[in-house]
Write a protein that holds these residues in place. Structure first.
Motif, short mmCIF file in Angstrom:
data_model
loop_
_atom_site.label_atom_id
_atom_site.label_comp_id
_atom_site.label_asym_id
_atom_site.label_seq_id
_atom_site.Cartn_x
_atom_site.Cartn_y
_atom_site.Cartn_z
N ILE A 51 0.10 -1.53 0.23
CA ILE A 51 0.15 -0.04 0.03
C ILE A 51 0.54 0.89 -0.28
N THR A 52 1.97 1.36 0.20
CA THR A 52 3.27 2.25 0.04
C THR A 52 3.99 2.25 -0.89
N ALA A 53 3.92 1.44 -1.85
CA ALA A 53 4.27 0.88 -3.24
C ALA A 53 4.99 2.53 -3.65
N ASN A 54 3.61 3.27 -3.88
CA ASN A 54 4.40 4.82 -4.73
C ASN A 54 4.43 5.59 -3.55
N LEU A 55 4.87 5.28 -2.81
CA LEU A 55 5.67 6.39 -2.10
C LEU A 55 7.06 5.98 -1.65
N LEU A 56 7.15 5.17 -1.62
CA LEU A 56 8.82 4.77 -1.57
C LEU A 56 10.20 5.17 -2.51
N PRO A 57 9.45 4.72 -3.59
CA PRO A 57 10.65 4.80 -4.63
C PRO A 57 10.73 6.87 -4.42
N ILE A 58 9.68 7.23 -4.22
CA ILE A 58 9.78 8.82 -4.39
C ILE A 58 10.89 8.89 -3.65
N LEU A 59 10.50 8.92 -2.06
CA LEU A 59 11.91 8.80 -0.40
C LEU A 59 12.60 8.46 -1.24
N SER A 60 12.92 7.45 -2.06
CA SER A 60 14.46 7.36 -2.59
C SER A 60 15.15 7.58 -3.30
N GLN A 61 14.34 8.27 -4.36
CA GLN A 61 14.89 9.17 -5.10
C GLN A 61 15.17 10.89 -4.06
N LEU A 62 14.72 11.22 -3.68
CA LEU A 62 14.99 12.34 -2.92
C LEU A 62 15.82 12.19 -1.46
N THR A 63 16.37 11.03 -1.25
CA THR A 63 17.49 10.04 0.04
C THR A 63 18.85 9.84 -0.66
N LEU A 111 18.24 20.88 -11.00
CA LEU A 111 17.66 19.60 -11.27
C LEU A 111 18.47 18.89 -11.71
N ASP A 112 19.41 18.74 -13.01
CA ASP A 112 19.43 17.75 -13.92
C ASP A 112 18.58 17.00 -14.74
N SER A 113 17.61 17.71 -14.98
CA SER A 113 16.80 16.55 -15.62
C SER A 113 17.21 15.64 -16.68
N LEU A 114 17.96 16.32 -17.09
CA LEU A 114 18.65 15.06 -18.53
C LEU A 114 19.47 13.62 -18.08
N PRO A 115 20.18 14.04 -17.34
CA PRO A 115 20.65 12.14 -17.62
C PRO A 115 19.48 11.39 -16.26
N ASP A 116 18.52 12.50 -15.55
CA ASP A 116 18.04 11.58 -14.64
C ASP A 116 16.17 12.90 -14.35
N PRO A 117 15.75 12.38 -15.33
CA PRO A 117 14.39 13.04 -15.13
C PRO A 117 13.49 12.70 -14.29
N VAL A 118 13.11 11.68 -13.56
CA VAL A 118 12.66 11.13 -12.34
C VAL A 118 12.27 12.07 -10.79
N THR A 119 13.47 11.78 -10.86
CA THR A 119 14.73 12.20 -9.73
C THR A 119 15.16 14.26 -9.94
N ALA A 120 14.91 14.68 -11.30
CA ALA A 120 14.96 16.09 -11.42
C ALA A 120 13.30 16.35 -10.39
N SER A 121 12.14 15.67 -11.14
CA SER A 121 10.96 15.70 -11.60
C SER A 121 10.56 15.75 -9.83
N ALA A 122 11.09 14.92 -9.45
CA ALA A 122 10.24 14.35 -7.66
C ALA A 122 11.00 16.09 -6.65
N ILE A 123 12.83 16.06 -7.77
CA ILE A 123 13.14 17.39 -6.49
C ILE A 123 13.24 18.87 -6.82
N GLY A 124 12.68 18.93 -8.00
CA GLY A 124 11.59 20.22 -8.46
C GLY A 124 10.14 20.72 -7.90
#
Length: 623
Positions: free
Chosen positions: A386-398, A436-449
């Protein structure tokens, strides 16, 4: 009908008035000769000479007007401007300089529609005529992109200024790649720095032009160098906590939820919000400031450590003084327990939980502890699902060095980078550049922004609630489709009431629709921006949005009908000629014209409907 005839103009034709002026001037010299040398009716011939001279100059002026309009079809070449010149042009802090251009009126739309019926190359005058007319602007070069005649429908341009307060409602800059969005942003950001505003730039691709303009403007304005955050180069930037500003603990849960990807039912987002809220409430209860690392630790690694702290703190405050002795019998029950909630559940924690539930909760129940126990006793596998959507975001930001950058430890003596937050940035009047350095890592860049925008929205709420706005804040978001979320929309909607104005740059409406889920959601977001600056756009959906914003005007059309006829008798011949002037309501700026704009040229709807056509010079920042 005569009124319409006088107002109708067709300048895209040969300058017939020039032939008439030559004839009138020839008549002037003839009558002058008759009056001076022949002595024939001196008064009458001299009067005729003066009339011919007046008519000749009147016709010559008309011919020059037509030729000047045709000369302007050569357009204007791209120009450059130094930082010092820009600063002089933007000395008035109550006005914003938008380059060179003119107000777009129905007459200009009429000229543009007339050009669409013709081959423009037939009406571009030669370089000799340009010099004869004294045409000073440098015509657009052949190697430059775009059609020069769009800006050439008006030969006279002026400095474009607009009152600053009209930009308080937010500004959208739309344009395709390499159309001039970066050039426009450098001008707007530089002027905000010169005014002394707090400036927060969110740049997904780390533009060298934009960054150098920010550095140069800070230097010229005598301000501190900009603070920099870059996930790929943490050593040369700052540490900044996007979870710092909040008034209620639930704000932090909503902040994380806004970064999570959308799901169809919304259930996973609700579970994610609840999971974060449990940890946040636990940290607040224990007087421990929550951050991203702690959220990740307690959600992914288990809530056991913080639950143990919460229980001990609660027992000290509300249990009998000998509670440690009272809890001892539960240790034996914990050791004999065969099925434990998790492998990390210690005997001590199990004993504390049983003591709380059986002896303490009836008299001193704590909602935060109840929620933690509920998570603790929840099936671990189901909880992970049930927290499957949450953990990837937290992992990207940490993950990696990003964890220490976004969750700074002020007591870490080995890390000398400054520790900042958006509230300190605003209170200190700083300029913050977030790459945000979105070219090599757009997913993490989106989360940071997205997490930074959520933090800024929370700060806007605090400023609004307290009524203490401090310095104006200028938020600049390039490639807004990479980071837009609900908090940014809230900033666009209500940010001005807390002293925050936003400038958002995008390429196409489809990019926003893909990010937000639908074209309607994209239009809703853009509806919160009062001003629109449109550079070259190739996307049809975006063109339609722009032309709808610019509105419509009346375009006059002349219909000419000619007919001839002949009866059986050869002598009988008939003919007819008719001319009819009609008006139709058309787009003030045709959509196909938006795809032909030269680089750094734009149409803009500003200040509640004022429509302008402008061009912006390239800002030189290396001088």
């Amino acid at each position: 009908m005569s009124v319409f005839d006088r107002s109708y103009e067709m300048p895209w034709r040969p300058a017939y008035e020039g032939y008439a002026s030559v004839a009138w001037l020839a008549a002037f010299f003839y009558f002058l000769y008759q009056a001076v040398f022949s002595g024939t009716a001196v008064l009458a011939t001299f009067s005729l000479a003066m009339f011919a001279l007046t008519a000749g100059f009147f016709r010559l002026n008309q011919a020059v007007h037509v030729l000047t309009l045709r000369a302007s079809l050569a357009g204007r070449s791209m120009e450059t401007i130094s930082a010092s010149e820009l600063r002089k042009l933007s000395e008035d802090p109550k006005r914003l300089w938008l380059g060179y251009g003119f107000e777009w009126k129905p007459a200009h739309a009429q000229r543009l529609y007339e050009l669409s019926k013709l081959d423009v190359r037939q009406f571009v005058v030669s370089s000799f005529v340009l010099r004869l007319l004294g045409y000073r602007p440098t015509p657009q070069r052949d190697d430059e992109i775009g059609m020069p005649f769009i800006h050439g429908v008006e030969p006279r341009e002026e400095l474009l200024y607009q009152p600053l307060h009209t930009f308080a409602g937010g500004t959208c800059i739309a344009g395709t790649t390499q159309s001039g969005k970066g050039v426009m942003l450098t001008h707007l950001v530089s002027q905000a720095i010169y005014r002394g505003d707090v400036v927060v730039v969110v740049d997904p691709k780390n533009s060298k032009r934009l960054k150098s303009a920010v550095v140069r403007a800070c230097k010229d304005a005598g301000r501190h160098p900009p603070l920099e955050f870059h996930p790929s180069f943490p050593d040369r930037g700052i540490r900044i906590d996007p979870m710092y500003s909040w008034q209620k603990p639930t704000e932090l849960s909503s902040r994380i939820e806004s970064v999570m990807p959308p799901d169809t039912s919304g259930a996973f987002k609700a579970f994610g919000w609840s999971a974060v809220n449990v940890v946040v409430q636990a940290c607040v209860t224990n007087e421990d400031r929550p951050n991203l690392l702690k959220l990740t630790q307690y959600i992914e690694g288990g809530i056991e450590p913080i639950l143990l702290q919460s229980l001990e703190r609660h027992f000290v405050q509300h249990a009998p003084a000998n509670w440690r002795d009272l809890v001892l019998p539960y240790f034996k029950l914990a050791r004999d327990m065969k099925k434990r909630p998790s492998e990390d559940a210690s005997d001590q924690l199990l004993a504390y939980v049983m003591y709380y539930k059986r002896d303490i909760s009836s008299s001193f129940r704590d909602k935060s502890i109840d929620s933690q126990i509920k998570v603790f006793e929840h099936n671990r596998e189901h909880y992970a699902k049930i927290t499957a959507n949450l953990l990837p975001i937290l992992s990207q930001l940490t993950s990696g060095s990003l964890g220490k950058s976004l969750s700074p430890d002020p007591f870490d003596v080995n890390d000398e980078r400054p520790v900042m937050n958006l509230q300190k940035v605003c209170d200190g009047g700083h300029v913050l550049y977030i790459a945000l350095d979105s070219l090599p890592d757009p997913v993490t860049a989106s989360a940071i922004g997205a997490i930074f925008l959520a933090d800024l929205a929370a700060l806007a709420g605090m400023r609004y609630n307290s009524g203490q706005y401090g310095r104006p804040v200028c938020l600049v978001v390039d490639e807004v489709s990479n980071v837009i979320n609900r908090p940014l929309i809230e900033i666009l909607n209500k940010g001005q009431e807390s002293g925050i104005s936003a400038i958002c740059a995008m390429q196409t409406l489809a990019d926003l629709a893909d990010r937000l889920g639908s074209p309607d959601a994209a239009r809703m977001a853009l509806g919160n921006l009062n001003n629109l600056i449109a550079l070259r756009s190739k996307d049809r959906l975006t063109q339609d949005f722009i032309t709808e914003t610019f509105g419509k005007t009346y375009i006059r059309n002349v219909d000419v009908t000619m007919s001839t006829g002949q009866d059986q008798n050869v002598v009988d011949f008939s003919g007819s000629f008719s001319k009819r002037l009609t008006s139709s309501r058309e787009e003030a700026v045709p959509s196909d014209i938006l795809g032909k704009l030269p680089n750094c040229q734009y149409f803009a709807s500003i200040g509640g409907g004022r429509l302008v056509k402008g061009r912006i010079p390239i800002l030189l920042t290396d001088q």
